[in-house]
Scaffold this active site. Structure first.
Site, short mmCIF file in Angstrom:
data_model
loop_
_atom_site.label_atom_id
_atom_site.label_comp_id
_atom_site.label_asym_id
_atom_site.label_seq_id
_atom_site.Cartn_x
_atom_site.Cartn_y
_atom_site.Cartn_z
N VAL A 47 3.97 -5.33 4.54
CA VAL A 47 3.49 -4.85 5.84
C VAL A 47 4.58 -4.22 6.70
O VAL A 47 4.28 -3.67 7.76
CB VAL A 47 2.83 -6.00 6.64
CG1 VAL A 47 1.54 -6.45 5.96
CG2 VAL A 47 3.78 -7.18 6.82
N TYR A 48 5.83 -4.27 6.28
CA TYR A 48 6.90 -3.68 7.09
C TYR A 48 6.74 -2.17 7.15
O TYR A 48 6.71 -1.49 6.12
CB TYR A 48 8.27 -4.04 6.53
CG TYR A 48 8.64 -5.51 6.64
CD1 TYR A 48 7.91 -6.39 7.42
CD2 TYR A 48 9.72 -6.02 5.93
CE1 TYR A 48 8.25 -7.74 7.51
CE2 TYR A 48 10.08 -7.36 6.02
CZ TYR A 48 9.34 -8.21 6.80
OH TYR A 48 9.68 -9.54 6.87
#
Length: 330
Positions: A52-53
């Site tokens: 998700v970064y």
């Protein structure tokens, strides 16, 4: 750079892990490449990432940067938090894990992920299902070591027991929050990790920037997580923490250190910690953090720093057991 064994795995990792959350976000590809090279020049071989970064962009950039020397680095990724609008594009279900790992492998441009984290405990999914999915990925060679982040000690022990019962690959690495302002991990998580020989790579050693020297009772930078991010404002919203930040900065400079590297060195000095995760938005920040490698964290210095915040009570809440005023000791 010092190197240490990652728990029981036999794998040697640098005593610092670089968190790549800034890649593709605060750090553009060019700056990310500079940060990565500074890490490699310093001897860091351990890089933490998550699906998700920066919406997956962090994995893509890290995958590009490790190309040509993949065997020389240890990389992590994670699964749990939402990766899309679909109601099932989240969690630790078998479905989401298997779909997410394939997407991460593609973005990272690699055949395997060394350490794969369940990013958060999933209350809606049977833990046995999650662990079986991780074991399947180990058997397939897509991940090497299962890991968990943001789990309570009892959740980790439950996971270890289930994996042991079935003969599955067990949790090898944990990633708790740990810094001078957030010491809850000292109560059960860190002692448990030592007892079970789990590797520990704590995140947020600077408390979201709180301990960087930029914050105080009446001191705040124009930008930063604690200024712009509601989650971090909530996590570190207690006004007393800004008094701590000011006192910590004064203590650091009285010893001739910058606050940020001293905060990292304090986290690294706990005997259960394998490698703190450091992060940076630019080269100047990273160069300052790397100064932590030059700090000798004596027992006296650690005690002086630790005295700035209350020691959390023991798990039983019987604080008298830390003193001579108790029934007896073995």
């Amino acid at each position: 750079m010092r190197y240490t064994v990652l728990g029981k795995t036999g794998v040697q990792v640098s005593s610092l892990c670089f968190g790549t959350m800034s890649f593709g976000g605060d750090a553009d590809p060019h700056t990310s490449a500079q940060l990565y090279q500074l890490c490699r020049d310093a001897g860091i071989n351990f890089f933490d990432c998550a699906n998700v970064y920066a919406g997956g962009r962090s994995e893509e950039i890290l995958g590009q940067l490790i190309h040509g020397h993949r065997d020389e680095v240890i990389i992590t990724s994670k699964v749990y938090f939402p990766t899309g609008e679909d109601i099932n594009a989240r969690g630790a279900s078998r479905r989401h894990i298997l779909r997410s790992v394939e997407a991460s492998l593609k973005r990272l441009n690699t055949d395997w992920i060394d350490v794969y984290f369940i990013h958060h405990f999933d209350d809606l999914t049977d833990l046995e299902q999650t662990l079986r999915a991780l074991d399947d990925l180990v058997q397939q060679g897509k991940i090497l070591y299962p890991a968990v982040s943001n789990f309570a000690a009892w959740q980790i022990m439950k996971a270890l027991a289930i994996s042991h019962q079935h003969g599955w690959a067990g949790i090898e690495v944990i990633q708790p929050m740990y810094n001078l302002a957030k010491r809850q991990a000292e109560v059960e998580i860190l002692p448990m990790a030592q007892a079970e020989q789990l590797a520990v790579i704590p995140y947020s050693p600077l408390g979201g920037g709180l301990l960087s020297g930029k914050y105080g009772v009446n001191k705040k930078p124009p930008s930063g997580r604690l200024v712009e991010n509601k989650m971090y404002q909530t996590r570190y919203g207690d006004p007393l923490l800004y008094t701590l930040a000011e006192r910590f900065s004064e203590l650091a400079r009285s010893h001739g250190f910058e606050p940020a590297p001293l905060a990292v060195a304090w986290v690294a000095s706990h005997p259960a910690v394998t490698a703190p995760i450091i992060g940076a938005r630019n080269s100047e920040q990273l160069k300052q953090l790397l100064q932590c490698l030059e700090i000798e964290m004596t027992p006296e210095l650690r005690a002086e720093i630790s005295a700035l915040t209350p020691e959390p009570p023991p798990a039983t809440d019987r604080n008298e057991e830390r003193t001579p005023h108790q029934y007896s000791s073995r």
